[in-house]
Design a protein around this motif. Structure first.
Motif, PDB file in Angstrom:
ATOM      1  N   ALA A   1       0.609  -1.143  -0.066  1.00  0.00           N
ATOM      2  CA  ALA A   1       0.053  -0.012  -0.361  1.00  0.00           C
ATOM      3  C   ALA A   1       1.031   1.447   0.247  1.00  0.00           C
ATOM      4  CB  ALA A   1      -1.148  -0.077   0.810  1.00  0.00           C
ATOM      5  N   VAL A   2       0.817   2.635  -0.717  1.00  0.00           N
ATOM      6  CA  VAL A   2       1.174   3.671  -0.688  1.00  0.00           C
ATOM      7  C   VAL A   2       0.424   4.694  -1.054  1.00  0.00           C
ATOM      8  CG1 VAL A   2       3.295   4.988  -2.664  1.00  0.00           C
ATOM      9  CG2 VAL A   2       3.260   2.084  -2.083  1.00  0.00           C
ATOM     10  N   ASP A   3       0.864   5.591  -0.189  1.00  0.00           N
ATOM     11  CA  ASP A   3      -0.287   6.550  -0.161  1.00  0.00           C
ATOM     12  C   ASP A   3       0.278   7.841  -1.330  1.00  0.00           C
ATOM     13  OD1 ASP A   3      -1.721   8.530  -0.183  1.00  0.00           O
ATOM     14  OD2 ASP A   3      -1.050   9.251   2.433  1.00  0.00           O
ATOM     15  N   ASP A   4      -0.217   7.452  -2.758  1.00  0.00           N
ATOM     16  CA  ASP A   4       0.693   8.181  -3.869  1.00  0.00           C
ATOM     17  C   ASP A   4       0.004  10.228  -3.822  1.00  0.00           C
ATOM     18  OD1 ASP A   4      -2.088   7.290  -4.630  1.00  0.00           O
ATOM     19  OD2 ASP A   4      -0.972   6.866  -6.628  1.00  0.00           O
ATOM     20  N   ASN A   5      -1.741  10.000  -3.023  1.00  0.00           N
ATOM     21  CA  ASN A   5      -1.756  11.278  -2.609  1.00  0.00           C
ATOM     22  C   ASN A   5      -0.217  11.820  -1.708  1.00  0.00           C
ATOM     23  OD1 ASN A   5      -3.434  10.686  -3.831  1.00  0.00           O
ATOM     24  ND2 ASN A   5      -5.168  10.216  -1.849  1.00  0.00           N
ATOM     25  N   GLN A   6       0.400  11.523  -1.030  1.00  0.00           N
ATOM     26  CA  GLN A   6       1.009  12.029  -0.085  1.00  0.00           C
ATOM     27  C   GLN A   6       2.127  12.968  -0.888  1.00  0.00           C
ATOM     28  OE1 GLN A   6       0.895  13.675   2.936  1.00  0.00           O
ATOM     29  NE2 GLN A   6       3.806  13.718   2.068  1.00  0.00           N
ATOM     30  N   ARG A   7       1.719  11.861  -1.969  1.00  0.00           N
ATOM     31  CA  ARG A   7       3.490  12.179  -3.255  1.00  0.00           C
ATOM     32  C   ARG A   7       3.103  13.375  -4.333  1.00  0.00           C
ATOM     33  NH1 ARG A   7       8.610  12.539  -3.738  1.00  0.00           N
ATOM     34  NH2 ARG A   7       9.155  11.639  -5.902  1.00  0.00           N
ATOM     35  N   LEU A   8       1.582  13.256  -4.186  1.00  0.00           N
ATOM     36  CA  LEU A   8       1.523  14.506  -4.810  1.00  0.00           C
ATOM     37  C   LEU A   8       1.612  15.767  -3.844  1.00  0.00           C
ATOM     38  CD1 LEU A   8       0.238  16.421  -7.277  1.00  0.00           C
ATOM     39  CD2 LEU A   8      -2.050  15.405  -5.871  1.00  0.00           C
ATOM     40  N   LYS A   9       1.239  16.008  -2.600  1.00  0.00           N
ATOM     41  CA  LYS A   9       1.191  16.681  -2.221  1.00  0.00           C
ATOM     42  C   LYS A   9       3.044  17.195  -2.137  1.00  0.00           C
ATOM     43  CE  LYS A   9      -2.494  15.929   1.138  1.00  0.00           C
ATOM     44  NZ  LYS A   9      -3.333  15.689   2.110  1.00  0.00           N
ATOM     45  N   GLU A  10       3.988  16.254  -2.617  1.00  0.00           N
ATOM     46  CA  GLU A  10       5.209  16.543  -1.828  1.00  0.00           C
ATOM     47  C   GLU A  10       5.830  16.960  -3.448  1.00  0.00           C
ATOM     48  OE1 GLU A  10       7.068  12.782  -1.293  1.00  0.00           O
ATOM     49  OE2 GLU A  10       6.775  12.353   0.852  1.00  0.00           O
ATOM     50  N   ILE A  11       5.291  16.368  -4.158  1.00  0.00           N
ATOM     51  CA  ILE A  11       5.844  17.328  -5.588  1.00  0.00           C
ATOM     52  C   ILE A  11       5.031  18.247  -5.132  1.00  0.00           C
ATOM     53  CG2 ILE A  11       4.930  16.836  -8.035  1.00  0.00           C
ATOM     54  CD1 ILE A  11       7.372  15.216  -7.653  1.00  0.00           C
ATOM     55  N   ARG A  12       3.944  18.985  -5.196  1.00  0.00           N
ATOM     56  CA  ARG A  12       3.380  19.961  -5.363  1.00  0.00           C
ATOM     57  C   ARG A  12       4.069  21.348  -4.947  1.00  0.00           C
ATOM     58  NH1 ARG A  12      -1.120  22.403  -6.485  1.00  0.00           N
ATOM     59  NH2 ARG A  12      -2.134  20.687  -7.050  1.00  0.00           N
TER      60      ARG A  12
END
Length: 187
Positions: A26-37
């Protein structure tokens, strides 16, 4: 000399060699989106809005900072290639001088760009976003529109690349933390 005793022994059986099924993690890709933002907001060197750059990065690398490693010549989040990096270095020199650089200055700028491209820095997320967005700004300043700039960035003339990114950016602006928009729009 006495035999060494193992420090610990395993109590669970090892995974059998025949078990080759990939494990789901399980990976929280929404967190990755926040990091990229956050990275784009802090390091965008272009006049292009944050959501458009985020969609471009996702389309290029799916947010994988090591995209292209040992596979092809495009590198990092923005999939930068050596000629593009060299062009950015020449563009910097031109802005610094206020005129086109001499042949010698161009050669020096190209050498510096090639050195950056060959260095580990090209894989650094911050540096890759800086150089990629600076390259986009170069095209914005030397073409007639953002669509034309994206055609030049991608090296394609049909405009589909920008249309996909633009459509995604509009949806992402309405729901800025949704990875599902990226997955659905930029397949």
């Amino acid at each position: 000399m006495s035999k060494s005793k193992p420090l610990a022994t395993a109590k669970k059986p090892l995974t059998p060699k025949a078990d080759t099924a990939p494990a789901k993690i399980a990976v929280d890709d929404n967190q990755r989106l926040k990091e990229i933002r956050k990275l784009v907001v802090a390091h965008n060197q272009s006049k292009i809005d944050t959501n458009t750059i985020i969609c471009q990065i996702y389309m290029e690398s799916h947010f994988d900072a090591k995209a292209g490693l040992n596979k092809h010549s495009a590198r990092g989040l923005m999939q930068m290639q050596e000629p593009a990096v060299k062009q950015v270095y020449k563009y910097r020199k031109k802005k610094e001088l206020g005129r086109s650089p001499s042949d010698k200055q161009t050669d020096e700028a190209f050498a510096a760009g090639a050195a950056f491209y060959a260095s580990p820095s090209i894989w650094d997320e911050v540096e890759n976003i800086k150089i990629g967005t600076e390259y986009m700004q170069y095209w914005l300043e030397t073409t007639s529109s953002i669509e034309e700039a994206y055609k030049k960035y991608r090296g394609k003339t049909n405009g589909v690349y920008y249309k996909k990114i633009s459509a995604c950016a509009k949806k992402l602006a309405a729901n800025p933390d949704s990875m599902q928009i990226l997955r659905d729009t930029l397949k």
